[in-house]
Design an enzyme around this catalytic site. Structure first.
Site, PDB file in Angstrom:
ATOM      1  N   ASP A   1      18.792  -1.423  18.653  1.00  0.00           N
ATOM      2  CA  ASP A   1      17.920  -0.273  18.448  1.00  0.00           C
ATOM      3  C   ASP A   1      16.533  -0.715  18.002  1.00  0.00           C
ATOM      4  OD1 ASP A   1      16.840   2.223  18.099  1.00  0.00           O
ATOM      5  OD2 ASP A   1      17.934   2.695  16.276  1.00  0.00           O
TER       6      ASP A   1
ATOM      7  N   ASP B   1      26.344   1.691  11.921  1.00  0.00           N
ATOM      8  CA  ASP B   1      24.950   1.282  12.082  1.00  0.00           C
ATOM      9  C   ASP B   1      24.538   0.467  10.862  1.00  0.00           C
ATOM     10  OD1 ASP B   1      22.294   0.972  12.656  1.00  0.00           O
ATOM     11  OD2 ASP B   1      21.761   3.089  12.474  1.00  0.00           O
TER      12      ASP B   1
END
Length: 333
Positions: free
Chosen positions: A208, A157
């Protein structure tokens, strides 16, 4: 009576613009007056009333939506999952985030989670330092974790850390290193850039920070800008809208992943209720908020074990607030 939790990561405004203080003000001054007198079963009316009283503020609206859903479910003595077709699973695989930015500490943490049979999927956080150095650290960490267990897998991430040229140069290295998913490598506004990256990579790319409600999700699916969709109650503006986004993803053939905003067991319970009712959830979830809290707010904590998090069976979210703990942690207005 029902309760909701409106939380942001760390309670601060760095992620999404809302924080504990703004959530409280928006609820007290705008959202609560707008919904008083409406039925707790009239979810669409509640959402419309909140939208008319305040734009955006998804985390605050999610708290009201969760409280209404919790109250409605408790009124008829069923878990919230019953409103979405009922639970189709009793537990969900749950990942663990490795965010120390230190190779030795992250590998030690992963080894502990594996030995305790809590987690075997690990999200490695990178992006705060030099891209070359961070990429190499992530690869070394993943290699060490894979050597610990053949069942272990790693995702990465970046939280929007890289520009497009950096992403074009380094993302293929992460793919070749065996990562199973890359999350939000470039800026949230850069939909075209994400589409281009998705077309060049064989590894799934997850957006996201770019996606908030089901309208954003639809746009991303149509434009090929995400390969996996993270369903998040807080970011999506509540259970009902998160479910709509999940249905939009299902219609588009986009696999689902259960996200979170580091909630306590109460908010985590709401996530578990929704995620337990989704027909397919191939990427599991990241509901680890309760494990990161020094002390929870509920009478019983979320249960983890055998690399899963258990779905609570009680009414509403499945958890009950501990009034003494709530009073203890309440700050003066």
């Amino acid at each position: 009576m029902g309760y909701g939790e409106g939380g942001t990561p760390g309670g601060t405004a760095f992620w999404g613009g809302e924080c504990a203080e703004t959530i409280k003000v928006i609820i007290d001054r705008y959202l609560a007056p707008a919904v008083i007198g409406l039925s707790i079963f009239a979810h669409e009316s509640l959402l419309s009333a909140m939208d008319r009283s305040a734009g955006g503020n998804h985390f605050a609206k999610a708290a009201i939506d969760m409280a209404a859903s919790d109250a409605a479910a408790r009124a008829v003595n069923v878990p919230i999952s019953a409103f979405y077709g009922g639970a189709v699973r009793t537990s969900i695989p749950v990942l663990w985030a490795l965010a120390t930015a230190a190779y030795e500490a992250d590998v030690e943490d992963a080894q502990r989670q594996l030995s305790e049979r809590r987690h075997r999927t690990f999200k490695i956080k990178i992006g705060k330092g030099d891209p070359e150095v961070e990429t190499q650290r992530a690869i070394r960490t993943a290699e060490a974790i894979h050597s610990l267990s053949a069942e272990a897998r790693c995702t990465v991430d970046l939280n929007q850390a890289w520009d497009e040229p950096t992403a074009r140069r380094l993302l293929p290295r992460l793919q070749d290193a065996g990562f199973t998913l890359i999350e939000q490598p470039i800026a949230s506004w850069n939909v075209a850039g994400r589409h281009g990256q998705a077309g060049r990579l064989d590894i799934p790319l997850l957006a996201d920070e770019s996606l908030w409600d089901f309208h954003d999700a639809y746009d991303a699916f149509v434009r090929g800008a995400t390969s996996v969709y993270a369903v998040k109650i807080a970011k999506g503006g509540g259970l009902r809208r998160a479910y709509k986004a999940a249905a939009t993803a299902e219609a588009a053939g986009i696999p689902l992943y259960g996200g979170m905003a580091l909630e306590s067991s109460y908010g985590t319970g709401a996530g578990l209720q929704l995620f337990s009712a989704l027909a397919e959830l191939p990427w599991g979830c990241e509901l680890i908020g309760p494990r990161l809290l020094a002390e929870d707010l509920t009478t019983s904590p979320a249960e983890y074990g055998d690399f899963q998090i258990k779905i609570p069976l009680g009414p509403g979210t499945g958890f009950d607030f501990d009034p003494d703990k709530v009073r203890h942690f309440t700050r003066p207005s």
